[in-house]
Design a protein around this motif. Structure first.
Motif, PDB file in Angstrom:
ATOM      1  N   LYS A   1      -3.284   3.252   0.242  1.00 18.45           N
ATOM      2  CA  LYS A   1      -4.069   2.590  -0.810  1.00 18.45           C
ATOM      3  C   LYS A   1      -3.133   1.765  -1.688  1.00 18.45           C
ATOM      4  O   LYS A   1      -1.969   2.099  -1.818  1.00 18.45           O
TER       5      LYS A   1
ATOM      6  N   LEU B   1       0.850  -1.188   0.000  1.00 18.76           N
ATOM      7  CA  LEU B   1       0.000   0.000   0.000  1.00 18.76           C
ATOM      8  C   LEU B   1       0.883   1.235   0.000  1.00 18.76           C
ATOM      9  O   LEU B   1       1.912   1.264   0.675  1.00 18.76           O
TER      10      LEU B   1
ATOM     11  N   TYR C   1      -6.909  -2.350  -2.255  1.00 17.55           N
ATOM     12  CA  TYR C   1      -6.979  -2.276  -0.794  1.00 17.55           C
ATOM     13  C   TYR C   1      -6.912  -0.820  -0.346  1.00 17.55           C
ATOM     14  O   TYR C   1      -6.184  -0.023  -0.928  1.00 17.55           O
ATOM     15  N   THR C   2      -7.657  -0.516   0.720  1.00 21.00           N
ATOM     16  CA  THR C   2      -7.632   0.813   1.329  1.00 21.00           C
ATOM     17  C   THR C   2      -7.507   0.637   2.835  1.00 21.00           C
ATOM     18  O   THR C   2      -8.257  -0.128   3.440  1.00 21.00           O
TER      19      THR C   2
ATOM     20  N   LYS D   1      -7.722   2.673   6.381  1.00 11.27           N
ATOM     21  CA  LYS D   1      -8.171   3.900   7.022  1.00 11.27           C
ATOM     22  C   LYS D   1      -7.762   3.893   8.483  1.00 11.27           C
ATOM     23  O   LYS D   1      -7.777   2.851   9.135  1.00 11.27           O
TER      24      LYS D   1
ATOM     25  N   VAL E   1      -1.111   7.911   1.263  1.00  9.13           N
ATOM     26  CA  VAL E   1      -1.979   8.910   0.644  1.00  9.13           C
ATOM     27  C   VAL E   1      -1.770  10.221   1.398  1.00  9.13           C
ATOM     28  O   VAL E   1      -1.384  10.224   2.550  1.00  9.13           O
TER      29      VAL E   1
ATOM     30  N   VAL F   1      -8.577   7.846   4.972  1.00  8.19           N
ATOM     31  CA  VAL F   1      -7.719   7.003   4.146  1.00  8.19           C
ATOM     32  C   VAL F   1      -6.265   7.431   4.338  1.00  8.19           C
ATOM     33  O   VAL F   1      -5.926   8.600   4.144  1.00  8.19           O
TER      34      VAL F   1
END
Length: 121
Positions: free
Chosen positions: A120, A47, A109-110, A112, A50, A117
């Motif tokens: 990602k 990931l 996939y995210t 949080k 962000v 968020v």
């Protein structure tokens, strides 16, 4: 006297193993789900950070249990990992622990934190 103090503070080569026997200098860290040493940068699920205001981008890695009931997350800002439990959901695959929620929609996939968020795929 100074020589013995200095030599006592130096670690022998290969002495950087953690309590599980994983050698950090070789990029290994312990995975609770795999019950083994892993290189998180070699894991399939990566990931990207962000909302990054830094001059570099951090990655987080995810390892899923074989039965799909748990997800282990390795975050760049923490030692060790965080194991999330799968929740019942009809819309997506969702894992949760505390304020962390990992969601899989299709092949994305995210992650949080507190409903914001942060990573990602």
């Amino acid at each position: 006297m100074f020589a013995s103090v200095a030599s006592a503070q130096l670690s022998p080569k290969g002495a950087d193993k953690d309590k599980h026997g994983c050698k950090g200098s070789a990029g290994y860290t312990f995975s609770v789900i795999k019950n083994d040493c892993v290189r998180i940068f070699e894991e399939k699920i990566q990931l990207k950070e962000v909302d990054n205001k830094k001059s570099y981008i951090s990655n987080a890695a995810v390892i899923l249990s074989e039965d799909g009931k748990k997800a282990e997350i390795f975050l760049p800002s923490s030692d060790g990992s965080l194991v999330l439990d799968k929740l019942a959901s009809k819309k997506a695959v969702v894992y949760k622990k505390g304020q962390y929620t990992l969601t899989k929609n299709k092949n994305a996939y995210t992650l949080k934190l507190a409903n914001k968020v942060v990573f990602k795929s």
